[in-house]
Write a protein that holds these residues in place. Structure first.
Motif, PDB file in Angstrom:
ATOM      1  N   ARG A 174      -8.644  -8.923  15.156  1.00 32.52           N
ATOM      2  CA  ARG A 174      -8.067  -8.273  16.141  1.00 32.52           C
ATOM      3  C   ARG A 174      -6.979  -7.258  15.602  1.00 32.52           C
ATOM      4  NH1 ARG A 174      -5.431 -12.051  20.969  1.00 32.52           N
ATOM      5  NH2 ARG A 174      -5.193  -9.828  21.742  1.00 32.52           N
ATOM      6  N   ALA A 175      -6.281  -7.780  14.594  1.00 30.70           N
ATOM      7  CA  ALA A 175      -5.639  -6.683  14.077  1.00 30.70           C
ATOM      8  C   ALA A 175      -6.489  -5.641  13.275  1.00 30.70           C
ATOM      9  CB  ALA A 175      -4.635  -7.318  12.872  1.00 30.70           C
ATOM     10  N   VAL A 176      -7.438  -5.826  12.647  1.00 25.14           N
ATOM     11  CA  VAL A 176      -8.289  -4.817  12.273  1.00 25.14           C
ATOM     12  C   VAL A 176      -8.645  -3.723  13.328  1.00 25.14           C
ATOM     13  CG1 VAL A 176     -10.493  -4.218  11.517  1.00 25.14           C
ATOM     14  CG2 VAL A 176      -9.219  -6.181  10.352  1.00 25.14           C
ATOM     15  N   LEU A 177      -9.033  -4.307  14.649  1.00 23.88           N
ATOM     16  CA  LEU A 177      -9.654  -3.344  15.571  1.00 23.88           C
ATOM     17  C   LEU A 177      -8.336  -2.560  15.878  1.00 23.88           C
ATOM     18  CD1 LEU A 177     -11.882  -2.743  17.656  1.00 23.88           C
ATOM     19  CD2 LEU A 177     -10.795  -4.557  19.063  1.00 23.88           C
ATOM     20  N   GLU A 178      -7.269  -3.117  16.452  1.00 19.95           N
ATOM     21  CA  GLU A 178      -6.030  -2.238  16.872  1.00 19.95           C
ATOM     22  C   GLU A 178      -5.526  -1.461  15.729  1.00 19.95           C
ATOM     23  OE1 GLU A 178      -3.153  -4.798  18.619  1.00 19.95           O
ATOM     24  OE2 GLU A 178      -4.332  -5.838  19.935  1.00 19.95           O
ATOM     25  N   ALA A 179      -5.803  -1.755  14.693  1.00 16.32           N
ATOM     26  CA  ALA A 179      -4.754  -0.950  13.450  1.00 16.32           C
ATOM     27  C   ALA A 179      -5.975   0.493  13.482  1.00 16.32           C
ATOM     28  CB  ALA A 179      -4.780  -1.559  12.256  1.00 16.32           C
ATOM     29  N   GLU A 180      -7.238   0.261  13.500  1.00 16.22           N
ATOM     30  CA  GLU A 180      -8.304   1.385  13.502  1.00 16.22           C
ATOM     31  C   GLU A 180      -8.009   2.303  14.595  1.00 16.22           C
ATOM     32  OE1 GLU A 180     -10.842   3.735  12.345  1.00 16.22           O
ATOM     33  OE2 GLU A 180     -10.452   2.019  11.169  1.00 16.22           O
ATOM     34  N   VAL A 181      -7.655   1.699  15.778  1.00 13.73           N
ATOM     35  CA  VAL A 181      -7.482   2.619  16.729  1.00 13.73           C
ATOM     36  C   VAL A 181      -6.074   3.399  16.781  1.00 13.73           C
ATOM     37  CG1 VAL A 181      -6.889   2.739  19.488  1.00 13.73           C
ATOM     38  CG2 VAL A 181      -8.816   1.133  18.715  1.00 13.73           C
ATOM     39  N   VAL A 182      -5.090   2.721  16.194  1.00 13.42           N
ATOM     40  CA  VAL A 182      -3.745   3.466  16.042  1.00 13.42           C
ATOM     41  C   VAL A 182      -3.950   4.485  14.859  1.00 13.42           C
ATOM     42  CG1 VAL A 182      -1.414   3.072  15.212  1.00 13.42           C
ATOM     43  CG2 VAL A 182      -2.483   1.410  16.890  1.00 13.42           C
ATOM     44  N   ALA A 183      -4.547   4.065  13.888  1.00 11.03           N
ATOM     45  CA  ALA A 183      -4.596   4.985  12.516  1.00 11.03           C
ATOM     46  C   ALA A 183      -5.535   6.210  12.987  1.00 11.03           C
ATOM     47  CB  ALA A 183      -5.400   4.199  11.559  1.00 11.03           C
ATOM     48  N   SER A 184      -6.292   6.018  13.910  1.00  8.24           N
ATOM     49  CA  SER A 184      -7.170   7.008  14.104  1.00  8.24           C
ATOM     50  C   SER A 184      -6.397   8.146  14.900  1.00  8.24           C
ATOM     51  CB  SER A 184      -8.462   6.833  15.040  1.00  8.24           C
ATOM     52  OG  SER A 184      -9.427   5.921  14.361  1.00  8.24           O
ATOM     53  N   GLN A 185      -5.583   7.646  16.015  1.00  2.00           N
ATOM     54  CA  GLN A 185      -4.677   8.516  16.704  1.00  2.00           C
ATOM     55  C   GLN A 185      -3.448   9.138  15.788  1.00  2.00           C
ATOM     56  OE1 GLN A 185      -3.162   7.081  20.384  1.00  2.00           O
ATOM     57  NE2 GLN A 185      -4.863   5.327  20.625  1.00  2.00           N
ATOM     58  N   VAL A 186      -2.970   8.288  14.748  1.00  2.00           N
ATOM     59  CA  VAL A 186      -2.044   9.045  13.766  1.00  2.00           C
ATOM     60  C   VAL A 186      -2.668  10.083  13.282  1.00  2.00           C
ATOM     61  CG1 VAL A 186      -0.710   8.445  11.856  1.00  2.00           C
ATOM     62  CG2 VAL A 186      -0.595   6.939  13.712  1.00  2.00           C
ATOM     63  N   MET A 234       0.915  -1.264  -0.095  1.00  2.00           N
ATOM     64  CA  MET A 234       0.164  -0.018   0.166  1.00  2.00           C
ATOM     65  C   MET A 234       0.761   1.275  -0.036  1.00  2.00           C
ATOM     66  SD  MET A 234      -2.895  -1.257  -0.418  1.00  2.00           S
ATOM     67  CE  MET A 234      -2.309  -2.617  -1.158  1.00  2.00           C
ATOM     68  N   ILE A 235       1.889   1.205   0.524  1.00  2.00           N
ATOM     69  CA  ILE A 235       2.957   2.349   0.661  1.00  2.00           C
ATOM     70  C   ILE A 235       3.445   2.690  -0.809  1.00  2.00           C
ATOM     71  CG2 ILE A 235       5.169   3.139   1.190  1.00  2.00           C
ATOM     72  CD1 ILE A 235       3.443   3.360   3.682  1.00  2.00           C
ATOM     73  N   ALA A 236       3.696   1.344  -1.505  1.00  2.00           N
ATOM     74  CA  ALA A 236       4.139   1.627  -3.004  1.00  2.00           C
ATOM     75  C   ALA A 236       3.185   2.145  -4.019  1.00  2.00           C
ATOM     76  CB  ALA A 236       4.384   0.265  -3.495  1.00  2.00           C
ATOM     77  N   ALA A 237       1.835   1.957  -3.301  1.00  2.00           N
ATOM     78  CA  ALA A 237       0.530   2.496  -4.138  1.00  2.00           C
ATOM     79  C   ALA A 237       0.591   4.092  -3.968  1.00  2.00           C
ATOM     80  CB  ALA A 237      -0.670   1.719  -3.892  1.00  2.00           C
ATOM     81  N   GLY A 238       1.262   4.461  -2.886  1.00  2.00           N
ATOM     82  CA  GLY A 238       1.014   5.959  -2.626  1.00  2.00           C
ATOM     83  C   GLY A 238      -0.218   6.274  -1.455  1.00  2.00           C
ATOM     84  N   CYS A 239      -0.460   5.244  -0.785  1.00  2.00           N
ATOM     85  CA  CYS A 239      -1.489   5.256   0.517  1.00  2.00           C
ATOM     86  C   CYS A 239      -0.651   6.063   1.371  1.00  2.00           C
ATOM     87  CB  CYS A 239      -1.997   4.123   0.793  1.00  2.00           C
ATOM     88  SG  CYS A 239      -2.989   3.233  -0.389  1.00  2.00           S
ATOM     89  N   ASP A 240      -1.387   6.870   2.329  1.00  2.00           N
ATOM     90  CA  ASP A 240      -0.501   7.369   3.676  1.00  2.00           C
ATOM     91  C   ASP A 240      -0.590   6.337   4.767  1.00  2.00           C
ATOM     92  OD1 ASP A 240      -3.121   7.326   4.488  1.00  2.00           O
ATOM     93  OD2 ASP A 240      -3.726   9.302   4.469  1.00  2.00           O
ATOM     94  N   VAL A 241      -0.003   6.580   5.706  1.00  2.00           N
ATOM     95  CA  VAL A 241       0.169   5.566   6.963  1.00  2.00           C
ATOM     96  C   VAL A 241      -1.271   5.239   7.677  1.00  2.00           C
ATOM     97  CG1 VAL A 241       0.972   5.118   9.298  1.00  2.00           C
ATOM     98  CG2 VAL A 241       2.352   6.270   7.377  1.00  2.00           C
ATOM     99  N   PRO A 242      -2.144   5.755   7.860  1.00  2.00           N
ATOM    100  CA  PRO A 242      -3.500   5.623   8.353  1.00  2.00           C
ATOM    101  C   PRO A 242      -4.059   4.543   7.659  1.00  2.00           C
ATOM    102  CG  PRO A 242      -2.979   7.861   8.727  1.00  2.00           C
ATOM    103  CD  PRO A 242      -2.155   7.336   7.830  1.00  2.00           C
ATOM    104  N   ALA A 243      -4.393   5.001   6.122  1.00  2.00           N
ATOM    105  CA  ALA A 243      -4.872   4.008   5.358  1.00  2.00           C
ATOM    106  C   ALA A 243      -4.007   2.537   5.235  1.00  2.00           C
ATOM    107  CB  ALA A 243      -4.897   4.732   3.861  1.00  2.00           C
ATOM    108  N   CYS A 244      -2.607   2.608   5.180  1.00  2.00           N
ATOM    109  CA  CYS A 244      -1.936   1.348   5.211  1.00  2.00           C
ATOM    110  C   CYS A 244      -2.139   0.705   6.341  1.00  2.00           C
ATOM    111  CB  CYS A 244      -0.367   1.673   4.854  1.00  2.00           C
ATOM    112  SG  CYS A 244       0.131   2.609   3.485  1.00  2.00           S
TER     113      CYS A 244
END
Length: 400
Positions: free
Chosen positions: A295-307, A273-283
């Motif tokens: 569980r990864a989806v849930l935790e990634a959503e929390v981290v992405a929202s904070q970023v 996704m980084i190679a496709a030009g997405c930002d870090v939260p989207a990645c």
């Protein structure tokens, strides 16, 4: 969204037919017009049965062949048509031809695969789009194959390790049940007479099993059925799937294999996704979705929202449990040095190597453990039957 069936002429004058999803007839006609198609007919399509996903082995072979064709420099739509000639499955062949038709009609690669998203793994169209845009399609397909093979190898090791003991255990259970039902009761009076009614505790336990063997297997059947139905029910909701993951994560070795494989898939998807030009939260969100872990989806959503709110990656991920601190630390260093994609690839390789190492240990340990368990059960049966005889022989030796 409704599905419409159309016939249209391409800009080269070639007649083509297909289906398109839109809110209404006008929107469907507008979409076809933006694809430079001259519409001859456009009608609501009959409701189709839901498509089933492409089989794992079938998709793996398809992806390997597609990677080889793109490595040779063949255009994607031409490569798909060439692959269609070699696909044995009629349904898969029609699916590939339909995607090639859409690509030749000017439909974007992500949209062409999104129209058939039930048949392919999540984010497959986005991965292909990223590969085309960055000129690394073959590399991305090869990387995807590597993780599909790793996941398949884990399932194969677990299946093979459990299959042989399961077959032996089933046969042994049938034989033991027959012995408990028809043979052991015949020995009870003889053994009680031999030792004067004072049987060892292990032998008494065996006789108790013989008296309740039918009820025992009935209870086992009910318990197994309830467990299977409960497990299937849990898999229908995100919360249930997270609970399933928690159980799997606590199983020795198997939990570590699952954890490492999730991290490897997520890191590799994020690098794509980084190679496709997405930002870090989207990645983070897309990579977690590609990992297959709720569980990864849930935790990634929390981290992405904070970023997105300006919090640093390492600080945002400090309360994550599935995603380790090393994962976020490597991401932070990569972002600071403009090497995030390389760092994610390195993380993916590290976790993939870790997964293979634990897989080897699992293959080595699991089968002997199952065989030892079966051997111990059979040995207990033999001891229970022979202990009264040993007791008699010992008493006779002492009397003489």
């Amino acid at each position: 969204m409704a599905t419409f069936q159309y016939q249209a002429l391409t800009s080269e004058g070639r007649l083509m037919a297909g289906t398109i999803e839109a809110a209404d007839h006008d929107q469907a006609a507008d979409q076809l017009g933006r694809m430079n198609l001259q519409v001859n007919s456009l009608d609501a399509a009959a409701r189709e049965k839901p498509r089933t996903p492409v089989g794992r082995n079938e998709f793996l072979l398809f992806n390997q062949q597609l990677a080889a064709l793109t490595r040779a420099g063949i255009p994607l739509e031409r490569g798909l048509r060439e692959l269609a000639h070699d696909i044995a499955s009629g349904a898969m062949r029609r699916l590939v031809v339909a995607i090639a038709d859409d690509l030749e009609a000017g439909v974007g690669i992500e949209e062409a695969f999104a129209k058939h998203q039930r048949a392919f793994p999540p984010l497959y169209g986005r991965i292909l789009k990223a590969g085309v845009e960055t000129g690394r399609l073959s590399e991305m397909l090869t990387s995807l194959n590597r993780h599909l093979e790793m996941s398949g190898q884990t399932r194969r090791i677990i299946f093979e390790a459990f299959t042989y003991p399961a077959v032996v255990f089933t046969m042994a259970s049938l034989i033991v049940t027959g012995i408990l039902l028809y043979i052991v009761p015949q020995f009870r009076e003889i053994l009680e007479e031999m030792v004067g009614g004072h049987l060892p505790g292990l032998t008494l336990g065996l006789f108790a099993m013989a008296s309740n063997v039918v009820a025992f297997w009935g209870i086992v059947g009910v318990v197994v059925g309830v467990v299977i139905l409960t497990w299937l029910g849990l898999s229908t909701t995100p919360g249930g799937r997270r609970f399933q993951e928690s159980i799997v994560m606590h199983i020795p070795l198997i939990g570590r294999v699952y954890h490492s494989s999730v991290l490897a898939r997520m890191a590799e998807a994020m690098a794509m996704m980084i190679a496709a030009g997405c930002d870090v939260p989207a990645c983070l969100r897309l990579g977690a979705g590609a990992s297959g872990s709720e569980r990864a989806v849930l935790e990634a959503e929390v981290v992405a929202s904070q970023v997105e709110q300006g919090v640093g990656i390492l600080e945002a991920g400090q309360f994550s449990h599935l995603l380790p601190r090393l994962f976020f630390y490597s991401m932070q260093l990569g972002a600071q040095r403009n090497e995030l994609q390389d760092n994610l690839h390195s993380l993916s390789r590290m976790y993939a190597d870790h997964t293979r190492c634990i897989q080897a240990r699992l293959e080595t340990v699991l089968l002997p453990i199952m065989i030892i368990f079966l051997g111990g059960f059979v040995a207990m049966m033999v001891m229970a039957l022979f202990m009264p005889m040993v007791q008699v022989i010992t008493s006779l030796s002492a009397a003489s």
